[in-house]
Design an enzyme around this catalytic site. Structure first.
Site, PDB file in Angstrom:
ATOM      1  N   HIS A 149      46.706  30.981  42.924  1.00  0.00           N
ATOM      2  CA  HIS A 149      47.493  31.965  43.099  1.00  0.00           C
ATOM      3  C   HIS A 149      47.554  32.078  44.887  1.00  0.00           C
ATOM      4  O   HIS A 149      46.478  32.308  45.291  1.00  0.00           O
ATOM      5  CB  HIS A 149      47.101  33.185  42.660  1.00  0.00           C
ATOM      6  CG  HIS A 149      47.404  33.256  41.199  1.00  0.00           C
ATOM      7  ND1 HIS A 149      47.337  34.495  40.288  1.00  0.00           N
ATOM      8  CD2 HIS A 149      47.644  32.339  40.560  1.00  0.00           C
ATOM      9  CE1 HIS A 149      47.773  34.079  39.191  1.00  0.00           C
ATOM     10  NE2 HIS A 149      48.201  32.732  39.051  1.00  0.00           N
TER      11      HIS A 149
ATOM     12  N   TYR B 278      47.957  44.354  40.429  1.00  0.00           N
ATOM     13  CA  TYR B 278      46.960  45.498  40.634  1.00  0.00           C
ATOM     14  C   TYR B 278      47.734  46.820  40.776  1.00  0.00           C
ATOM     15  O   TYR B 278      48.430  46.929  41.592  1.00  0.00           O
ATOM     16  CB  TYR B 278      46.098  45.432  41.947  1.00  0.00           C
ATOM     17  CG  TYR B 278      45.010  44.321  41.709  1.00  0.00           C
ATOM     18  CD1 TYR B 278      45.291  43.082  41.935  1.00  0.00           C
ATOM     19  CD2 TYR B 278      43.674  44.790  41.440  1.00  0.00           C
ATOM     20  CE1 TYR B 278      44.140  42.124  41.969  1.00  0.00           C
ATOM     21  CE2 TYR B 278      42.700  43.735  41.656  1.00  0.00           C
ATOM     22  CZ  TYR B 278      42.964  42.432  41.795  1.00  0.00           C
ATOM     23  OH  TYR B 278      41.894  41.381  41.577  1.00  0.00           O
TER      24      TYR B 278
ATOM     25  N   PRO C  90      34.286  45.592  39.556  1.00  0.00           N
ATOM     26  CA  PRO C  90      35.114  44.183  39.389  1.00  0.00           C
ATOM     27  C   PRO C  90      36.668  44.514  40.246  1.00  0.00           C
ATOM     28  O   PRO C  90      37.017  43.287  40.278  1.00  0.00           O
ATOM     29  CB  PRO C  90      35.272  44.268  37.978  1.00  0.00           C
ATOM     30  CG  PRO C  90      35.157  45.549  37.369  1.00  0.00           C
ATOM     31  CD  PRO C  90      34.174  46.287  38.273  1.00  0.00           C
TER      32      PRO C  90
ATOM     33  N   LYS D 259      34.661  40.229  43.254  1.00  0.00           N
ATOM     34  CA  LYS D 259      33.642  39.386  43.764  1.00  0.00           C
ATOM     35  C   LYS D 259      32.286  39.024  43.337  1.00  0.00           C
ATOM     36  O   LYS D 259      31.475  38.407  43.913  1.00  0.00           O
ATOM     37  CB  LYS D 259      33.376  40.593  45.022  1.00  0.00           C
ATOM     38  CG  LYS D 259      34.215  40.488  46.199  1.00  0.00           C
ATOM     39  CD  LYS D 259      34.900  39.320  46.621  1.00  0.00           C
ATOM     40  CE  LYS D 259      36.086  39.415  47.576  1.00  0.00           C
ATOM     41  NZ  LYS D 259      37.055  38.283  47.556  1.00  0.00           N
TER      42      LYS D 259
ATOM     43  N   TYR E  21      40.137  39.639  50.391  1.00  0.00           N
ATOM     44  CA  TYR E  21      40.432  39.161  48.979  1.00  0.00           C
ATOM     45  C   TYR E  21      40.021  37.644  48.825  1.00  0.00           C
ATOM     46  O   TYR E  21      39.588  37.250  47.567  1.00  0.00           O
ATOM     47  CB  TYR E  21      41.715  39.654  48.739  1.00  0.00           C
ATOM     48  CG  TYR E  21      42.093  39.463  47.032  1.00  0.00           C
ATOM     49  CD1 TYR E  21      41.585  40.636  46.213  1.00  0.00           C
ATOM     50  CD2 TYR E  21      42.427  38.352  46.522  1.00  0.00           C
ATOM     51  CE1 TYR E  21      41.835  40.302  44.696  1.00  0.00           C
ATOM     52  CE2 TYR E  21      42.681  38.311  44.911  1.00  0.00           C
ATOM     53  CZ  TYR E  21      42.284  39.289  44.384  1.00  0.00           C
ATOM     54  OH  TYR E  21      42.624  39.254  42.846  1.00  0.00           O
TER      55      TYR E  21
HETATM   56  C1  PHB Z   1      39.983  38.829  35.628  1.00  0.00           C
HETATM   57  O1  PHB Z   1      40.741  38.133  35.561  1.00  0.00           O
HETATM   58  O2  PHB Z   1      39.078  38.872  34.811  1.00  0.00           O
HETATM   59  C2  PHB Z   1      39.864  39.732  36.857  1.00  0.00           C
HETATM   60  C3  PHB Z   1      40.807  39.516  37.850  1.00  0.00           C
HETATM   61  C4  PHB Z   1      40.675  40.383  38.947  1.00  0.00           C
HETATM   62  C5  PHB Z   1      39.637  41.137  39.110  1.00  0.00           C
HETATM   63  C6  PHB Z   1      39.016  41.541  38.238  1.00  0.00           C
HETATM   64  C7  PHB Z   1      38.674  40.759  36.899  1.00  0.00           C
HETATM   65  O3  PHB Z   1      39.687  41.951  40.213  1.00  0.00           O
END
Ligand code: PHB
Ligand code: APR
Length: 409
Positions: free
Chosen positions: A83, A212, A304, A308, A395
């Site tokens: 991505h 997000y 989460p 990280k 990120y």
């Molecule tokens: C996930 O795909 O499990 C995932 C992706 C991004 C995050 C946390 C978990 O910030």
């Protein structure tokens, strides 16, 4: 009781005793094997359990390179989803953060943690190195001397593994931290007033990139695992019972939070897995004590939102493997002496980013002032290339660059 390693063949002595077969313990064992250093991994759960446990899914740019250069990145490169951006969604509108453009071409790879664990287990078994499942470590002894030992239980019998060094890779709920001498370390903690309800669903993702989303009703995240599997998270109360979230309520809430004023819609499908996790931040300082060295979730936990946790765990053990190689192969103690300092610095950088993302995107009920500030910050991020670049740099590539203020560890 099924173990991959016949009990009779587990050595009683090794160079590095590794507690825990998560990403940290397994990658460490693999890297040590490449350097010709013996190790034994003891894991309290079964192989099936650790391979099926659904966890994180974002691999940073530099961490993907570390897996690849260690020879365990082939399937990730084939099957992982690369991505180049993420979407920030708020106020009913989506805004793309063009991470690759803003970071000189770096990208993340979406590839489940349990797939990395499967790849590392396969590599370990192929190498013939000892990896013992259903072996529960009970205590780590003698860490202030030159010959520490891991006491563990296998097939109902207590055994002792004598080592030169012990690596505590047994996660937040492991036993390694209990071997830290009283008063030798400080624990920094922050509990967050919410948790995440996570689901895995058999449905094609309704987006090409991760979304997000900040919504008045709470944070939502649309992630994925493959062209057929989607992963979602919803901000919920930390003590929320899973039973109060039947399928229809989950999909309705995702639709509400992710809705946009444009013509986007969310496809649903059968829910294959669901769980609620409380959110916690934790840093232990230092993480080395005599001949015991901690790594990964045993040493630090991040919320989460910044994706990280796994990246930090892999970065820690890459550093630890290099430091142990310097000591055990070249007799150079220097790198291992500074291991803890480098990891703690990296953990705080990850903590800062994860706190930034968490407080940016999770509205708190009743905190009208804070909630207005979140919107102001989000507007900055989508309106300023500098702000978006700063977010993108952290990120896509923080864990492998955070020990020296920019240089690789
Ligand atoms: C996930 O795909 O499990 C995932 C992706 C991004 C995050 C946390 C978990 O910030
Ligand atoms: N004896 C043996 N094994 C143990 C013991 C014990 N007493 N206690 C815990 N373990 C094992 C757990 O069963 C688990 O398989 O240690 C392993 C630790 O693995 P993880 O929790 O995955 O931790 P780590 O390898 O540091 O990876 C961190 O995992 O929780 C996620 O978000 C986190 O992505 C991050 C990653």
């Amino acid at each position: 009781m099924a173990t991959e390693q016949p009990a009779a063949e587990v050595p009683a002595r090794t160079g590095v005793g590794i507690v825990g077969a998560g990403p940290a313990g397994l990658f460490l064992a693999h890297l040590l094997g490449l350097a010709g250093i013996d190790s034994v991994v003891v894991e309290r759960h079964s192989r099936r359990h650790v391979e099926e446990r659904i966890r994180a899914g974002v691999v940073e740019h530099g961490i993907a390179e570390l897996l690849e250069s260690g020879g365990v990145g082939d399937r990730m490169r084939r099957e992982g989803l690369v991505h180049h951006g993420i979407e920030l969604r708020f106020g009913g509108a989506g805004h793309r953060i063009a991470m690759s453009e803003l970071t000189g071409g770096k990208a993340i790879t979406v590839y489940g943690q349990q797939e990395i664990v499967k790849d590392l287990i396969a590599a370990r078994i192929e190498s013939g190195g000892p990896l013992v499942f259903e072996a529960e470590a009970l205590a780590i002894e003698g860490v202030d001397g030159p010959s520490p030992a891991v006491r563990y239980r296998l097939e109902g019998r207590e055994r002792v593994l004598s080592c030169d060094v012990v690596a505590g890779c047994d996660g937040f709920h492991g036993i390694s931290r209990a071997a830290v001498p009283a008063g030798a370390a400080i624990e920094y903690q922050r509990e967050h007033p919410f948790g995440w309800l996570g689901i895995l669903a058999r449905v094609a993702p309704s987006t090409e990139e991760l979304i997000y989303c900040r919504h008045e009703r709470g944070f939502a995240l649309h992630s994925m695992r493959s062209p057929e599997l989607s992963r979602f998270y919803l901000q919920v109360a930390p003590d929320e019972p899973l039973e109060s979230w039947p399928d229809e309520r989950i999909w309705a809430e995702l639709r509400l939070r992710l809705s946009t004023t444009g013509d986007w819609s969310l496809a649903d499908g059968p829910i294959l897995e669901r769980s609620i996790t409380a959110m916690r931040s934790f840093v232990l300082e230092p993480i080395s004590f005599g001949s015991l060295h901690l790594a990964g979730d045993a040493a630090h936990i991040v919320p989460p939102t910044g994706a990280k946790g796994m990246n930090l765990a892999l970065a820690d053990v890459h550093d630890l493997a290099g430091s142990l190689t310097a000591l055990l192969v070249e007799g150079d103690e220097g790198p291992l002496e500074a291991y803890s300092k480098r990891c703690v610095r990296r953990a705080w950088q990850a903590q800062e980013f994860s706190t930034f993302m968490t407080t940016l995107l999770h509205p708190l009920p009743g905190d009208d002032f804070g909630n207005r500030l979140q919107l102001a910050r989000l507007e900055q991020l989508v309106g300023s290339a500098d702000a978006a670049r700063h977010l993108s740099e952290r990120y896509v590539d923080l864990a492998s660059t955070a020990t020296t203020g920019g240089g690789r560890s």
